[in-house]
Design a protein around this motif. Structure first.
Motif, short mmCIF file in Angstrom:
data_model
loop_
_atom_site.label_atom_id
_atom_site.label_comp_id
_atom_site.label_asym_id
_atom_site.label_seq_id
_atom_site.Cartn_x
_atom_site.Cartn_y
_atom_site.Cartn_z
N ARG A 75 43.75 25.14 107.76
CA ARG A 75 44.65 24.26 107.00
C ARG A 75 43.91 23.08 106.37
N ASP A 76 43.05 22.43 107.14
CA ASP A 76 42.35 21.26 106.61
C ASP A 76 41.42 21.63 105.46
N ARG A 77 40.77 22.80 105.60
CA ARG A 77 39.86 23.22 104.53
C ARG A 77 40.63 23.56 103.25
N VAL A 78 41.78 24.18 103.39
CA VAL A 78 42.58 24.50 102.20
C VAL A 78 43.06 23.20 101.54
N LEU A 79 43.45 22.23 102.36
CA LEU A 79 43.83 20.93 101.80
C LEU A 79 42.65 20.28 101.09
N GLN A 80 41.45 20.49 101.60
CA GLN A 80 40.26 19.97 100.94
C GLN A 80 40.08 20.61 99.57
N VAL A 81 40.30 21.92 99.49
CA VAL A 81 40.21 22.61 98.20
C VAL A 81 41.23 22.04 97.22
N LEU A 82 42.49 21.90 97.68
CA LEU A 82 43.52 21.35 96.81
C LEU A 82 43.19 19.91 96.40
N GLY A 83 42.63 19.15 97.33
CA GLY A 83 42.23 17.78 96.99
C GLY A 83 41.19 17.76 95.88
N ASN A 84 40.23 18.68 95.94
CA ASN A 84 39.22 18.75 94.89
C ASN A 84 39.83 19.14 93.54
N LEU A 85 40.75 20.11 93.58
CA LEU A 85 41.35 20.57 92.33
C LEU A 85 42.27 19.52 91.70
N VAL A 86 43.09 18.88 92.54
CA VAL A 86 43.97 17.82 92.03
C VAL A 86 43.13 16.65 91.52
N GLU A 129 26.03 27.07 100.98
CA GLU A 129 24.98 27.90 100.40
C GLU A 129 24.27 28.72 101.49
N ASN A 130 24.12 28.13 102.67
CA ASN A 130 23.43 28.81 103.77
C ASN A 130 24.37 29.67 104.61
N GLY A 131 25.64 29.75 104.21
CA GLY A 131 26.59 30.54 104.97
C GLY A 131 26.94 29.94 106.31
N ALA A 132 26.80 28.62 106.43
CA ALA A 132 27.01 27.96 107.72
C ALA A 132 28.29 27.13 107.76
N ILE A 133 29.19 27.35 106.81
CA ILE A 133 30.44 26.59 106.80
C ILE A 133 31.31 27.03 107.97
N SER A 134 31.92 26.05 108.64
CA SER A 134 32.76 26.36 109.80
C SER A 134 34.23 26.36 109.40
N LEU A 135 34.97 27.34 109.92
CA LEU A 135 36.41 27.44 109.66
C LEU A 135 37.14 27.53 110.99
N SER A 136 38.27 26.85 111.09
CA SER A 136 39.16 26.96 112.25
C SER A 136 40.45 27.60 111.76
N LYS A 137 40.45 28.92 111.71
CA LYS A 137 41.58 29.64 111.12
C LYS A 137 42.77 29.70 112.08
N GLY A 138 43.93 29.74 111.48
CA GLY A 138 45.17 29.92 112.21
C GLY A 138 46.23 30.43 111.24
N LEU A 139 47.40 30.73 111.77
CA LEU A 139 48.50 31.16 110.91
C LEU A 139 49.21 29.92 110.37
N VAL A 140 49.18 29.76 109.06
CA VAL A 140 49.77 28.58 108.43
C VAL A 140 50.61 29.03 107.23
#
Length: 371
Positions: free
Chosen positions: A261-272, A211-222
């Motif tokens: 990658r970990d954050r995307v897996l977190q999204v999929l974990g929430n959806l599943v 909500e505060n725009g403070a989420i951290s991302l470690s982006k890479g090519l995946v």
């Protein structure tokens, strides 16, 4: 706020010509306004006057010695003074007026229209606008202060809760070797309750960071395909325990995205996890495909679906879900925040009795990024 003509206003006239200042005074005397009037002959005097006194409105001539009324407005705004300013202009050049508005001028009046009635109306309008903006700023400041106080309380409470939870976890491990027989089932209940509490703390902190725009991302090519494969493998045991099964619909090609990658897996974990909660015992399909400049990852279930009254709120914080089976209602809100931080979108298609399909997009990696 409705301003009455009987209200006493504090006005500042800024003009280097005494005749023009006198003309404005005379117009004000017959405008129906009750005003306390101060004067300044140049920008320096105007800045000094506004620094020492509070005015309801400033009437400034477009042409001042060594500067302009527009530059004076910029100077006042830069100093944090947001008093309404009416520019008294000798001509109506649209470029000049556009520049004046961008500089913070509230309104303007041509010298040819400097009649008492028109001047009074311009001042009333400017003061009303100024007070409305001031009230909006106060409300925003109060909202920001409340949000900061909430976040501080949440941080303190979360920190203090983790201490007792750690103690419970240590006691649980110690008792594991001491208890036997039917009593051990209570250990499982303690462990599950402790894990739920820890997960809730983590979700609350993460939702606040998003909500505060403070989420951290470690982006890479995946490879989005490999992420979906891993998500399917990670949930295979849990899916079997609930009587469901995962069906992965995957292309043969790689679909390279720029993502954490970990954050995307977190999204999929929430959806599943959401599908397992609401569509227990039915197949869950995970897919990934390329569409335009994005990868589209979807999770589809064959559960009861989502009613039309719930769809607009499904990603809201603390919304408990389509069948209200408990939980803090943060999972989908967090998932949406993570996807948005990647520059993608999370959405859902669903009708009652026809299951639900949650899908999100991730930007494809550009050619220079892959090189």
């Amino acid at each position: 706020m409705v301003m009455l003509s009987s209200e006493r206003l504090r006005l500042l006239i800024v003009d280097d010509q005494q005749a023009d200042r006198l003309a404005i005074r005379r117009a004000l005397e017959h405008s129906g306004l009750t005003a306390e009037i101060a004067e300044a002959k140049n920008a320096t005097e105007a800045v000094s006057a506004t620094a020492s006194r509070t005015f309801d409105c400033v009437l400034v001539d477009q042409e001042l010695p060594g500067t302009s009324g527009v530059e004076l407005a910029k100077q006042l705004r830069h100093a944090g003074n947001f008093t309404p300013i009416v520019l008294v202009t000798g001509h109506q050049d649209e470029d000049v007026l556009e520049h004046a508005i961008e500089a913070g001028i509230t309104d303007f009046i041509p010298k040819t229209d400097l009649t008492p009635r028109r001047l009074g109306l311009r001042i009333k309008f400017a003061v009303r606008i100024g007070r409305a903006e001031e009230e909006s700023k106060k409300q925003l400041d109060r909202a920001n202060a409340a949000a900061r106080a909430r976040d501080e309380i949440l941080a303190v409470v979360s920190h203090d809760l983790r201490g007792p939870l750690h103690a419970i976890s240590l006691a649980h491990e110690a008792l594991r070797d001491e208890l036997t027989g039917p009593a051990t089932r209570y250990l499982g209940a303690i462990e599950r309750a402790s894990m739920r509490a820890e997960r809730l703390i983590t979700d609350l902190l993460e939702a606040t960071a998003i909500e505060n725009g403070a989420i951290s991302l470690s982006k890479g090519l995946v490879d989005a395909v490999s992420i979906v494969k891993q998500a399917a493998a990670d949930h295979e045991l849990l899916v079997k325990e609930t009587g469901s099964k995962i069906i992965a619909q995957l292309p043969d090609e790689q679909i390279v995205v720029s993502a954490d990658r970990d954050r995307v897996l977190q999204v999929l974990g929430n959806l599943v996890g959401n599908s397992l909660k609401h569509a227990r015992g039915t197949p869950i399909e995970i897919s990934v495909a390329r569409h335009d400049r994005s990868a589209v990852i979807a999770v589809r279930d064959q559960g009861p679906g989502i009613g039309p009254s719930e769809l607009p709120h499904i990603f809201d914080r603390y919304w408990s879900g389509r069948t209200k089976k408990g939980g803090a209602g943060l999972g989908l809100a967090i998932a949406k925040g993570i996807v948005s931080a990647h520059g993608g979108q999370l959405a859902v298609d669903s009708k009652p009795g026809e299951g639900a399909r949650f899908f999100f997009t991730l930007p494809l990696a550009s050619a220079p990024e892959r090189a």
